[in-house]
Design an enzyme around this catalytic site. Structure first.
Site, short mmCIF file in Angstrom:
data_model
loop_
_atom_site.label_atom_id
_atom_site.label_comp_id
_atom_site.label_asym_id
_atom_site.label_seq_id
_atom_site.Cartn_x
_atom_site.Cartn_y
_atom_site.Cartn_z
N TYR A 159 0.86 -1.18 0.00
CA TYR A 159 0.00 0.00 0.00
C TYR A 159 0.89 1.23 0.00
CZ TYR A 159 -3.41 3.51 1.53
OH TYR A 159 -4.21 4.63 1.62
N ASP A 261 9.38 3.09 -0.48
CA ASP A 261 8.34 3.75 0.30
C ASP A 261 8.55 3.37 1.76
OD1 ASP A 261 6.18 4.71 1.57
OD2 ASP A 261 4.67 3.70 0.34
N LYS A 289 4.13 9.37 8.34
CA LYS A 289 3.76 8.74 9.62
C LYS A 289 4.57 9.29 10.80
CE LYS A 289 1.25 4.87 7.91
NZ LYS A 289 -0.12 4.68 8.32
C1 LIG Z 1 3.70 2.24 3.13
C2 LIG Z 1 2.71 3.36 3.07
N1 LIG Z 1 2.84 4.31 2.15
C3 LIG Z 1 1.99 5.36 2.06
C4 LIG Z 1 0.92 5.45 2.93
C5 LIG Z 1 -0.03 6.61 2.85
O1 LIG Z 1 0.21 7.49 3.89
P1 LIG Z 1 -0.93 8.53 4.33
O2 LIG Z 1 -2.01 7.75 4.97
O3 LIG Z 1 -0.20 9.47 5.24
O4 LIG Z 1 -1.39 9.21 3.08
C6 LIG Z 1 0.75 4.48 3.91
C7 LIG Z 1 -0.38 4.57 4.87
O5 LIG Z 1 -0.70 3.67 5.60
C8 LIG Z 1 1.65 3.40 3.97
O6 LIG Z 1 1.51 2.42 4.88
#
Ligand SMILES: Cc1ncc(COP(=O)(O)O)c(C=O)c1O
Length: 463
Positions: A159, A261, A289
């Site tokens: 994700y 990511d 986060k």
């Molecule tokens: C690995 C990863 N990338 C991107 C995101 C998206 O982040 P946000 O919820 O701050 O948009 C998340 C959210 O859980 C994530 O787990």
């Protein structure tokens, strides 16, 4: 493990306790439906048996509106590595609030934050955004802009936020996921045009051949690949030795770029994320986060070449709130005062304490489960075999994860909901007593669902 009937009974009994403990939350959940869509502020807050409404947090604890105290290992879906109301974060926010909270002009804190990130993650140049979604969106745009190619590769089960290009094969049902050796590009949400979904090709984690095949099939068309270097939206799935290094070499052979990511892994697995831990430097890194100590902030780091493209106007990376002074002040405090070497040492001791206690309870009670931890993160995976990729994750029994979540919650430990997908987060403010409560609750749960409990039950039924 226990019988299906017994497990259903256990879940029903725990859900009843859960609701009984939280009458005010129940009332607020109803009232909220009048003017909040679905009665919550993000769809992932809709959890069974009912959303939990919180009043405040301090240190390692949070309190719900009914006055129940919890050891908070939910950590706001992995964002509260600082714990709650950390004095250094509170001070940074308070003093910046008195000096103005928004200018859309850079402030000196941004330089200090970028320097810190460069030192930890090894990439020299940085920009900021407000959420993980924005950061990964910029990273995908940037890979396309630099290469002049449209296709990207993403891993099935990863994700990366809720923008169109990555809302593909996030948690596809088996009937739409496609063949194991050639996964489909399956839309992860409604509202994503097919034309965009088709630009995202799907590979399998820990399987270099699946990436090589896509690069060969779509020669000179792939801009790059985005990956969670440790998968953390499918429990925790570690990369096999050499996988990330080989992935980078493979992509570079095809003049394609690699984005790690690290929105979730970032500061939580160690001071410089998986990037530092594995000593593999991608072209781009995204963070969010836990970065801002609980304040909304994200960062995108890149190599000199990649970020030169931004610096010279090849790609316009923009946003009214990018580098917001409040977020920069909190992030600076987080990096320089909160996630110190001593803090990581403390977290490592707590990780070990949690791991040994939970492993013992798994063994003592003969559970079909195993534990995976990575720095401050950890989860119990309800399958006998280690999971290597999303197809393995599909075999994990989420009924046990839900039952575990309920036991912990009713026992005063707040784990993230969606227990099969998510992990706990140990913050810098947790202590041994907090971890002991997690372990004790787990032992109670393990006794209730283990094979011995099933045998006891069968005997009783026989009576
Ligand atoms: C690995 C990863 N990338 C991107 C995101 C998206 O982040 P946000 O919820 O701050 O948009 C998340 C959210 O859980 C994530 O787990």
């Amino acid at each position: 493990m226990t019988t299906d009937i017994k497990l259903r009974e256990i879940i029903a009994a725990q859900e009843e306790i859960f609701v009984r403990r939280q009458p005010r939350s129940k009332r607020l959940a109803e009232q909220a439906k009048n003017h909040l869509a679905g009665g919550v502020t993000s769809s992932w807050q809709i959890t069974a048996p009912q959303p939990v409404w919180l009043s405040h947090g301090r240190g390692s604890k949070v309190w719900d509106v009914d006055g129940n105290e919890y050891v908070d290992l939910h950590g706001g879906y992995g964002a509260a590595l600082a714990g709650h109301a950390h004095p250094a974060i509170a001070k940074a926010i308070t003093s910046q609030a008195g000096l103005g909270t928004h200018f859309a002009q850079p402030t000196p804190d941004a330089i200090a934050v970028a320097e810190e990130l460069a030192g930890r993650f090894g990439l020299p140049r940085w920009r900021f955004a407000n959420s993980g979604t924005e950061a990964t969106m910029d990273a995908v745009h940037l890979m396309r802009s630099i290469t002049g190619r449209d296709l990207i590769i993403k891993i099935e089960g990863c994700y990366h936020g809720h923008h169109d290009s990555v809302q593909v094969s996030v948690a596809p049902d088996p009937d739409v996921a496609g063949p194991r050796n050639k996964p489909n590009s399956a839309p992860a949400s409604t509202g994503i045009p097919r034309a965009i979904t088709d630009l995202t090709l799907i590979a399998t984690f820990n399987d270099l051949d699946s990436v090589a095949r896509l690069l060969d099939e779509h020669k000179d068309q792939v801009a790059g690949m985005i990956i969670e270097p440790v998968m953390m939206n499918a429990g925790i799935i570690e990369p096999e030795p050499g996988y990330l290094e080989a992935l980078k070499a493979l992509l570079h052979d095809h003049h394609a770029l690699l984005t790690f990511d690290e929105v979730k892994t970032g500061l939580t697995v160690g001071p410089g994320g998986v990037t530092q831990r594995e000593n593999v430097q991608p072209d781009l890194i995204t963070l969010a986060k836990s970065l801002g100590g609980g304040v909304a902030v994200a960062a995108i780091g890149g190599t000199a070449d990649v970020m030169n493209h931004v610096a010279t106007g090849g790609y316009e990376m923009v946003g009214t709130f990018n580098g917001n002074p409040l977020a920069m002040a909190a992030t600076r405090a987080m990096l320089t005062e909160v996630v110190t070497p001593e803090a990581y040492e403390k977290i490592e001791k707590l990780r070990q304490r949690a791991a040994s206690g939970i492993q013992k309870a798994i063994q003592d009670n003969g559970l079909t489960a195993h534990l995976v931890t990575a720095g401050a993160k950890g989860c119990v995976v309800f399958s006998a075999e280690p999971v290597r990729n999303y197809r393995g994750f599909l075999g994990v029994d989420d009924r046990y994860s839900h039952a575990h979540w309920l036991y912990q919650h009713n026992g005063g430990v707040f784990l993230p909901p969606w227990g099969k997908i998510e992990q706990w987060l140990i913050s810098v403010q947790h202590d041994e007593a907090d971890i002991d409560r997690l372990v004790e609750n787990f032992a109670v749960f393990a006794r209730a669902v283990g094979p011995d409990a099933a045998r006891t039950d069968a005997t009783r039924t026989g009576d």
